[in-house]
Design an enzyme around this catalytic site. Structure first.
Site, PDB file in Angstrom:
ATOM      1  N   MET A  81       0.564   0.310  -6.727  1.00 30.17           N
ATOM      2  CA  MET A  81       0.768  -0.444  -7.780  1.00 30.17           C
ATOM      3  C   MET A  81      -0.240  -0.090  -8.993  1.00 30.17           C
ATOM      4  O   MET A  81      -1.452   0.187  -8.681  1.00 30.17           O
ATOM      5  CB  MET A  81       0.774  -1.910  -7.857  1.00 30.17           C
ATOM      6  CG  MET A  81       1.786  -2.337  -7.084  1.00 30.17           C
ATOM      7  SD  MET A  81       1.583  -4.273  -6.903  1.00 30.17           S
ATOM      8  CE  MET A  81       2.267  -4.442  -5.170  1.00 30.17           C
ATOM      9  N   CYS A  82      -0.090  -0.154 -10.335  1.00 26.76           N
ATOM     10  CA  CYS A  82      -1.020   0.390 -11.178  1.00 26.76           C
ATOM     11  C   CYS A  82      -1.254  -1.134 -11.985  1.00 26.76           C
ATOM     12  O   CYS A  82      -0.597  -1.578 -12.953  1.00 26.76           O
ATOM     13  CB  CYS A  82      -0.423   1.305 -12.097  1.00 26.76           C
ATOM     14  SG  CYS A  82      -1.762   1.940 -13.124  1.00 26.76           S
ATOM     15  N   LEU A  83      -2.248  -1.706 -11.435  1.00 31.02           N
ATOM     16  CA  LEU A  83      -2.720  -2.954 -11.965  1.00 31.02           C
ATOM     17  C   LEU A  83      -4.137  -3.171 -11.937  1.00 31.02           C
ATOM     18  O   LEU A  83      -4.820  -3.123 -10.830  1.00 31.02           O
ATOM     19  CB  LEU A  83      -2.013  -4.070 -10.927  1.00 31.02           C
ATOM     20  CG  LEU A  83      -1.992  -5.404 -11.348  1.00 31.02           C
ATOM     21  CD1 LEU A  83      -1.127  -5.819 -12.498  1.00 31.02           C
ATOM     22  CD2 LEU A  83      -1.357  -6.389 -10.360  1.00 31.02           C
TER      23      LEU A  83
END
Length: 170
Positions: A81-83
């Site tokens: 995830m890109c968080l």
């Protein structure tokens, strides 16, 4: 594990409030550093009605380092995830529930400036209705509690081009 008391407290807090947030958290029985989070698909999105499992690995330095979270519907290649909250914005004050709520919010408002999957981001921008239809279909077929057995779900994912062994381990 050094911070077991914190982890157990976070599990209790998260599961006590699950009705209002749609988020649950449980330990994998064989490993205290592996958890499974579950988030409800946000209302008003193509994910509404779905239940999404997030695989969580706690590093040895947790809570001073962020947990690693993976979900097969985030990156089509790795499940990553890109968080920011799971990277440079992490703080020991952040709880696992807060991280899961951030993932849930990402389903409502994707971050298109820094996408994890460029093809999906392009579809979202250029072919929005196709994106919505695909997300709704995937939610219906793979994220709803249904009478479909595991083997039927595996078969559907394999038919879509995913490797059998990857599907079974996700």
């Amino acid at each position: 594990m050094k911070h077991l008391a914190r982890i157990l407290k976070e599990l209790e807090e998260c599961n006590t409030e699950q009705d209002s947030s749609g988020i649950t958290l449980s330990l994998k029985p064989d490993n205290l550093t592996r958890l499974i989070g579950s988030i409800a698909g946000p209302l008003g999105t193509p994910y509404e009605g779905g239940s999404f499992q997030i695989h969580i690995a706690l590093p040895g330095a947790y809570p001073y380092e962020p947990p690693r979270m993976k979900h097969p519907n985030i990156s089509s290649q790795s499940g990553a995830m890109c968080l920011n909250i799971l990277k440079d914005q992490w703080s020991p004050a952040v709880r696992l529930k807060t991280a899961l709520l951030s993932v849930q919010a990402l389903l409502s408002a994707p971050e298109l400036r820094d996408p994890q999957d460029a093809l999906v981001a392009r579809q979202y921008i250029c072919e929005y209705q196709t994106f919505i239809d695909t997300a709704r279909s995937w939610t219906e077929n793979f994220a709803r509690v249904s009478s479909l057995g595991v083997e039927e779900k595996v078969k559907r994912l394999v038919e879509m081009g995913f490797a059998d062994d990857l599907v079974r381990t996700s």
